[in-house]
Design a protein around this motif. Structure first.
Motif, PDB file in Angstrom:
ATOM      1  N   UNK A 129       0.711  -1.169   0.251  1.00 49.76           N
ATOM      2  CA  UNK A 129       0.201   0.027  -0.221  1.00 49.76           C
ATOM      3  C   UNK A 129       0.919   1.341   0.103  1.00 49.76           C
ATOM      4  N   UNK A 130       0.333   2.521  -1.175  1.00 52.71           N
ATOM      5  CA  UNK A 130       1.411   3.689  -0.830  1.00 52.71           C
ATOM      6  C   UNK A 130       0.457   4.632  -0.838  1.00 52.71           C
ATOM      7  N   UNK A 131       0.125   5.479   0.093  1.00 54.48           N
ATOM      8  CA  UNK A 131      -0.586   6.965  -0.019  1.00 54.48           C
ATOM      9  C   UNK A 131      -0.184   8.028  -0.372  1.00 54.48           C
ATOM     10  N   UNK A 132      -0.503   8.930  -0.596  1.00 53.90           N
ATOM     11  CA  UNK A 132       0.181  10.775  -0.200  1.00 53.90           C
ATOM     12  C   UNK A 132      -0.112  10.889   0.627  1.00 53.90           C
ATOM     13  N   UNK A 133       0.136  12.131   1.098  1.00 51.96           N
ATOM     14  CA  UNK A 133       0.451  11.972   2.376  1.00 51.96           C
ATOM     15  C   UNK A 133       1.047  14.114   2.439  1.00 51.96           C
ATOM     16  N   UNK A 134       0.809  14.607   2.878  1.00 56.89           N
ATOM     17  CA  UNK A 134       0.765  15.946   2.800  1.00 56.89           C
ATOM     18  C   UNK A 134       1.658  16.756   4.519  1.00 56.89           C
ATOM     19  N   UNK A 135       2.485  17.942   4.946  1.00 60.12           N
ATOM     20  CA  UNK A 135       2.214  18.528   5.685  1.00 60.12           C
ATOM     21  C   UNK A 135       3.770  19.863   5.192  1.00 60.12           C
ATOM     22  N   UNK A 185       7.505   5.105   4.799  1.00 64.06           N
ATOM     23  CA  UNK A 185       9.140   5.539   4.553  1.00 64.06           C
ATOM     24  C   UNK A 185       8.534   6.043   3.069  1.00 64.06           C
ATOM     25  N   UNK A 186       9.346   7.074   3.095  1.00 59.80           N
ATOM     26  CA  UNK A 186       9.494   7.830   2.187  1.00 59.80           C
ATOM     27  C   UNK A 186       9.195   7.014   0.377  1.00 59.80           C
ATOM     28  N   UNK A 187       8.256   7.321  -0.077  1.00 55.46           N
ATOM     29  CA  UNK A 187       8.869   6.608  -2.033  1.00 55.46           C
ATOM     30  C   UNK A 187       9.190   8.042  -2.526  1.00 55.46           C
ATOM     31  N   UNK A 188       8.508   8.961  -2.646  1.00 61.17           N
ATOM     32  CA  UNK A 188       8.600  10.409  -3.453  1.00 61.17           C
ATOM     33  C   UNK A 188       7.749  11.408  -2.875  1.00 61.17           C
ATOM     34  N   UNK A 237       6.332   2.566  -9.147  1.00 58.25           N
ATOM     35  CA  UNK A 237       5.967   3.884  -9.859  1.00 58.25           C
ATOM     36  C   UNK A 237       3.975   2.890  -8.864  1.00 58.25           C
ATOM     37  N   UNK A 238       2.883   3.514  -8.523  1.00 54.85           N
ATOM     38  CA  UNK A 238       2.160   3.342  -7.986  1.00 54.85           C
ATOM     39  C   UNK A 238       0.768   4.539  -7.946  1.00 54.85           C
ATOM     40  N   UNK A 239      -0.306   4.048  -8.368  1.00 56.23           N
ATOM     41  CA  UNK A 239      -1.529   5.189  -8.107  1.00 56.23           C
ATOM     42  C   UNK A 239      -0.814   5.854  -7.673  1.00 56.23           C
ATOM     43  N   UNK A 240      -1.437   6.281  -6.162  1.00 58.17           N
ATOM     44  CA  UNK A 240      -1.066   7.481  -5.281  1.00 58.17           C
ATOM     45  C   UNK A 240       0.084   8.073  -5.939  1.00 58.17           C
ATOM     46  N   UNK A 241       1.691   7.851  -6.343  1.00 60.40           N
ATOM     47  CA  UNK A 241       2.555   8.791  -6.541  1.00 60.40           C
ATOM     48  C   UNK A 241       2.074   9.247  -8.179  1.00 60.40           C
ATOM     49  N   UNK A 242       1.512   8.057  -9.549  1.00 61.34           N
ATOM     50  CA  UNK A 242       1.255   8.749 -10.597  1.00 61.34           C
ATOM     51  C   UNK A 242       0.040  10.396 -10.072  1.00 61.34           C
ATOM     52  N   UNK A 243      -0.218  10.357  -9.757  1.00 60.59           N
ATOM     53  CA  UNK A 243      -1.923  10.983  -9.183  1.00 60.59           C
ATOM     54  C   UNK A 243      -1.238  12.622  -8.571  1.00 60.59           C
ATOM     55  N   UNK A 244      -0.598  12.047  -7.641  1.00 54.46           N
ATOM     56  CA  UNK A 244       0.143  13.122  -7.060  1.00 54.46           C
ATOM     57  C   UNK A 244       1.408  14.223  -7.841  1.00 54.46           C
ATOM     58  N   UNK A 245       2.283  13.087  -8.458  1.00 52.01           N
ATOM     59  CA  UNK A 245       2.626  13.959  -9.864  1.00 52.01           C
ATOM     60  C   UNK A 245       2.047  14.570 -11.054  1.00 52.01           C
ATOM     61  N   UNK A 246       0.872  14.021 -11.167  1.00 44.74           N
ATOM     62  CA  UNK A 246       0.059  14.466 -11.571  1.00 44.74           C
ATOM     63  C   UNK A 246      -0.890  16.209 -11.588  1.00 44.74           C
ATOM     64  N   UNK A 247      -0.401  16.608 -11.181  1.00 47.52           N
ATOM     65  CA  UNK A 247      -0.967  17.587 -10.150  1.00 47.52           C
ATOM     66  C   UNK A 247       0.121  18.991 -10.617  1.00 47.52           C
ATOM     67  N   UNK A 248      -0.913  20.465 -11.428  1.00 46.32           N
ATOM     68  CA  UNK A 248      -0.175  21.150 -11.606  1.00 46.32           C
ATOM     69  C   UNK A 248      -0.288  21.734 -10.433  1.00 46.32           C
ATOM     70  N   UNK A 249       0.858  22.098  -9.459  1.00 48.89           N
ATOM     71  CA  UNK A 249       0.388  23.014  -8.176  1.00 48.89           C
ATOM     72  C   UNK A 249       0.686  24.851  -8.676  1.00 48.89           C
ATOM     73  N   UNK A 250       1.284  24.719  -8.973  1.00 51.28           N
ATOM     74  CA  UNK A 250       1.008  26.210  -9.992  1.00 51.28           C
ATOM     75  C   UNK A 250      -0.307  26.733 -10.341  1.00 51.28           C
TER      76      UNK A 250
END
Length: 353
Positions: free
Chosen positions: A73-79, A271-274, A305-318
């Protein structure tokens, strides 16, 4: 307050104010994470979205978690990153403990493993939506320990846990999360160009040197950590790009638990994967220097790669969201401070976003 002991909400800088504007980074963050479902730690549930793997009895062996697809299981997290005084270690030593006696240091050598640890808290002056998501993350991690305690009940072994969530203020309020990066060094040298997993000379770390290090062949490893421009952060620039106050989003493998059968210790180890910087900090920092003890101290390879990391990478934060957000981020700073959560000793899951 120095960057060493920086805590959230302690300083209001121009960049921090920018995060709160309508359609700003806080609105985009809340919108993006709310839409990812169980691919975020905030919205995932133990035994519903991720499950024990290699688990028999609580004291029997090491174990981790798999998702509904039977993969890790891989999930996105922020802080927001807090200072080194609260156990953020991103320098040459990583999280290596040198021991209590400076005259008899525990050295780092080619066979010693050390990793960066990053402690994150709820972003400074966050909107209510961002605060709710962050404390959902704390509750998800707390549920793992709660389930373990139920399994341990009645056991003759007294477990001493090293938990993922912690209190920065030592009040019992759970308000921070400790995350661990990949290994800092390797003795294998195969890389010829810069990419995730590239190996560098360890002397490039600005705080390398002194009696702690006894390396001979090790190389620095390039992690999958990127700055706001999607450029890889080389390890010797961690202090600059990952300075306290920086807002980050990460893909991570949910807590793998290491149980030491020789001592009653249970270590919870996410563990941080990305890692992606989504908002920079303008707190002043200086380049770290090698450790030189003067007094007694108180006691990578690319991840799949995982679905979670792909979803995070697809976000345009700017790019601002449209239409304008209704999250309330256009409130004045003083108004939002009134909405900061007032937690008790036990984290409680807030309404999902």
């Amino acid at each position: 307050m120095s960057h060493f002991n920086y805590l959230l909400n302690s300083i209001c800088t121009p960049l921090f104010k920018e995060r709160k504007k309508p359609n700003g980074i806080y609105d985009r963050l809340a919108h993006a994470f709310a839409g990812m479902g169980a691919n975020t730690i905030a919205n995932a549930e133990l035994n519903q979205d991720f499950f024990w793997f290699n688990f028999a009895e609580a004291q029997s062996s090491n174990y981790s978690f798999h998702g509904v697809n039977s993969k890790t299981y891989t999930g996105n997290i922020f802080g927001e990153i807090v200072g080194q005084a609260n156990d953020t270690f991103a320098g040459a030593q990583g999280n290596h403990y040198i021991g209590p006696d400076p005259s008899n240091l525990k050295q780092l050598n080619d066979y010693t493993k050390t990793k960066c640890t990053i402690v994150i808290a709820c972003p400074s002056f966050a909107t209510p939506a961002v605060s709710d998501l962050f404390y959902n993350q704390i509750c998800t991690f707390s549920s793992i320990r709660d389930a373990d305690q139920a399994e341990e009940f009645g056991s003759d072994i007294e477990i001493v846990p090293k938990e993922i969530v912690k209190s920065l203020k030592n009040t019992g309020e759970l308000d921070a999360i400790t995350l661990t990066g990949p290994s800092l060094y390797t003795v294998i040298n195969t890389a010829q160009q810069v990419f995730v997993g590239t190996e560098y000379d360890h002397h490039l770390m600005p705080d390398f040197g002194g009696p702690v290090f006894a390396f001979r062949k090790v190389k620095l490893i390039q992690p999958q950590w990127s700055n706001i421009n999607n450029e890889l952060i080389v390890p010797w620039k961690n202090y600059e790009y990952l300075r306290p106050g920086t807002l980050i989003a990460k893909g991570m493998s949910d807590a793998s638990i290491c149980i030491n059968l020789l001592t009653p210790e249970k270590i919870y180890h996410p563990t941080i994967t990305s890692l992606k910087v989504v908002a920079e900090s303008d707190l002043h920092v200086t380049s770290p220097i090698p450790f030189a003890p003067t007094k007694k101290i108180l006691g990578v390879i690319r991840e799949p790669s995982s679905q979670a990391s792909e979803m995070l990478a697809a976000i345009d934060w700017s790019t601002p969201m449209t239409p304008p957000s209704a999250s309330g981020s256009d409130r004045m700073l003083e108004d939002d401070e009134k909405h900061l959560p007032n937690q008790g000793p036990k984290a409680k899951k807030v309404k999902k976003q």
